[in-house]
Motif scaffolding. Structure first.
Motif, mmCIF file in Angstrom:
data_model
loop_
_atom_site.group_PDB
_atom_site.id
_atom_site.type_symbol
_atom_site.label_atom_id
_atom_site.label_comp_id
_atom_site.label_asym_id
_atom_site.label_seq_id
_atom_site.Cartn_x
_atom_site.Cartn_y
_atom_site.Cartn_z
ATOM 1 N N ALA A 1 7.323 -4.743 -5.453
ATOM 2 C CA ALA A 1 7.063 -3.378 -5.007
ATOM 3 C C ALA A 1 6.020 -2.668 -5.858
ATOM 4 O O ALA A 1 5.438 -1.677 -5.419
ATOM 5 C CB ALA A 1 8.364 -2.574 -5.023
ATOM 6 N N ASP A 2 5.772 -3.176 -7.076
ATOM 7 C CA ASP A 2 4.845 -2.510 -7.991
ATOM 8 C C ASP A 2 4.410 -3.482 -9.075
ATOM 9 O O ASP A 2 4.797 -4.663 -9.072
ATOM 10 C CB ASP A 2 5.484 -1.255 -8.598
ATOM 11 C CG ASP A 2 6.856 -1.543 -9.204
ATOM 12 O OD1 ASP A 2 7.116 -2.711 -9.562
ATOM 13 O OD2 ASP A 2 7.673 -0.611 -9.312
ATOM 14 N N ARG B 1 6.966 -5.368 3.374
ATOM 15 C CA ARG B 1 7.189 -6.610 2.624
ATOM 16 C C ARG B 1 8.056 -7.582 3.409
ATOM 17 O O ARG B 1 7.776 -8.782 3.476
ATOM 18 C CB ARG B 1 7.852 -6.311 1.277
ATOM 19 C CG ARG B 1 7.004 -5.511 0.316
ATOM 20 C CD ARG B 1 7.530 -5.650 -1.114
ATOM 21 N NE ARG B 1 8.949 -5.388 -1.230
ATOM 22 C CZ ARG B 1 9.483 -4.192 -1.473
ATOM 23 N NH1 ARG B 1 8.688 -3.137 -1.594
ATOM 24 N NH2 ARG B 1 10.791 -4.054 -1.599
ATOM 25 N N ASP C 1 -2.326 1.276 -9.407
ATOM 26 C CA ASP C 1 -2.711 0.978 -8.034
ATOM 27 C C ASP C 1 -3.260 -0.442 -7.912
ATOM 28 O O ASP C 1 -3.475 -1.139 -8.909
ATOM 29 C CB ASP C 1 -3.710 2.003 -7.485
ATOM 30 C CG ASP C 1 -5.054 1.992 -8.205
ATOM 31 O OD1 ASP C 1 -5.416 0.950 -8.798
ATOM 32 O OD2 ASP C 1 -5.753 3.018 -8.165
ATOM 33 N N ASP D 1 3.733 -4.701 -2.116
ATOM 34 C CA ASP D 1 3.668 -3.497 -1.279
ATOM 35 C C ASP D 1 4.881 -2.644 -1.608
ATOM 36 O O ASP D 1 5.976 -3.171 -1.810
ATOM 37 C CB ASP D 1 3.658 -3.866 0.206
ATOM 38 C CG ASP D 1 3.207 -2.715 1.096
ATOM 39 O OD1 ASP D 1 3.907 -1.683 1.127
ATOM 40 O OD2 ASP D 1 2.167 -2.848 1.750
ATOM 41 N N ASP D 2 4.709 -1.316 -1.674
ATOM 42 C CA ASP D 2 5.828 -0.451 -2.019
ATOM 43 C C ASP D 2 6.743 -0.140 -0.834
ATOM 44 O O ASP D 2 7.812 0.447 -1.018
ATOM 45 C CB ASP D 2 5.330 0.855 -2.647
ATOM 46 C CG ASP D 2 4.475 1.682 -1.692
ATOM 47 O OD1 ASP D 2 3.869 1.088 -0.780
ATOM 48 O OD2 ASP D 2 4.405 2.909 -1.865
ATOM 49 N N ASP D 3 6.356 -0.536 0.373
ATOM 50 C CA ASP D 3 7.171 -0.311 1.565
ATOM 51 C C ASP D 3 8.016 -1.556 1.823
ATOM 52 O O ASP D 3 7.474 -2.610 2.188
ATOM 53 C CB ASP D 3 6.274 -0.014 2.767
ATOM 54 C CG ASP D 3 7.062 0.424 3.998
ATOM 55 O OD1 ASP D 3 8.236 0.018 4.130
ATOM 56 O OD2 ASP D 3 6.506 1.164 4.826
ATOM 57 N N LEU E 1 -0.183 1.874 -4.504
ATOM 58 C CA LEU E 1 1.106 1.520 -5.086
ATOM 59 C C LEU E 1 1.526 2.603 -6.070
ATOM 60 O O LEU E 1 0.674 3.292 -6.647
ATOM 61 C CB LEU E 1 1.018 0.184 -5.828
ATOM 62 C CG LEU E 1 0.730 -1.067 -4.995
ATOM 63 C CD1 LEU E 1 0.439 -2.238 -5.918
ATOM 64 C CD2 LEU E 1 1.911 -1.401 -4.088
ATOM 65 N N PRO E 2 2.825 2.785 -6.293
ATOM 66 C CA PRO E 2 3.266 3.730 -7.326
ATOM 67 C C PRO E 2 2.888 3.229 -8.710
ATOM 68 O O PRO E 2 2.875 2.021 -8.967
ATOM 69 C CB PRO E 2 4.795 3.743 -7.142
ATOM 70 C CG PRO E 2 5.119 2.430 -6.510
ATOM 71 C CD PRO E 2 3.951 2.096 -5.625
#
Length: 250
Positions: A34-35, A16, A61, A10-12, A57-58
């Protein structure tokens, strides 16, 4: 005692951290990514029992990451997203996700789904290691295929393993056990282990993916009723060592 290892993607960082603390409190080993690049680095070091994968996701995806994973691995995937559109859920299931959650959700619901997915993999449940398959492992001869149920293993005509997702494997086992009887989509939804909000298209998509991996005519469609095994099938016992840890390559 062997504990299930989970990676949260998760990018947040707040999400996480929350998921990690909650899962670790239930005695799971948890890593964070994060990615895609961070996930790749972790996968190179560890064999995971479950991936909790955010859809948005950045860079690459979650759907594309899931597609890449499914090319080489049956590691369970729970897809998480803030989008509530049913199309996102359908696409997630079609690319091979084992379950799906929409944000916001209660941690109790996530934990229940984690346990359910891990239980269906027959490897872990709440941190307990699943027993190895016995020397005489029960299964089925399905035409030219060997299905070793306890090992979660399908061998092709040449003896090479055929990788299946958990949902695909569960459906194939159910059809083999039915041995020519027609199973409705509702029966296959139950066999696949969907807890809530399952629907016919998810089953049709899983069967379509499964058929691409099997010899022609292994699964027959019975119009307006459901599916059945289309080749001779019989119960069998196999002498085979238990399968090793999952290998994941993107």
């Amino acid at each position: 005692m062997d504990r299930a290892r989970i990676v949260v993607v998760d990018d947040d960082p707040r999400v996480r951290s929350l998921l990690r603390r909650s899962l670790e409190a239930e005695e799971f080993d948890v890593d964070e990514a994060a990615d895609e690049p961070a996930l790749l680095g972790l996968i190179a070091k560890h064999a995971y029992d479950l991936i909790i994968l955010d859809l948005t996701l950045p860079g690459t995806d979650g759907l594309e990451i899931a597609r890449k994973i499914r090319r080489t691995s049956d590691v369970p995937i729970i897809m998480v997203t803030g989008k509530g559109d049913v199309i996102d859920r359908i696409v997630g299931l079609e690319v091979g996700a084992d379950d799906y959650l929409v944000k916001p959700f209660h941690m109790r619901e996530l934990l229940a789904r984690v346990r359910s997915v891990l239980r269906r993999t027959s490897r872990h449940e709440g941190g307990d290691a699943a027993p190895c398959a016995p020397a005489g492992a029960p299964g089925f001869l399905i035409g030219t295929l060997k299905l070793v149920v306890a090992d979660h293993l399908l061998l092709g005509p040449d003896g090479a393993p055929i990788p299946l997702t958990q949902g695909e494997f569960a459906i194939l086992v159910a059809l083999a056990e039915a041995n020519g009887r027609v199973l409705t989509r509702d029966a296959l939804i139950t066999a696949r282990g969907d807890d809530v909000d399952a629907f016919d298209r998810a089953i049709d998509s899983t069967v379509a993916r499964l058929r691409k991996k099997l010899p022609p005519d292994t699964i027959a469609t019975v119009r307006q009723l459901g599916y059945k095994i289309g080749v001779p099938t019989e119960a069998a016992t196999f002498t085979r060592p238990a399968s090793g840890p999952r290998d994941i390559a993107l």
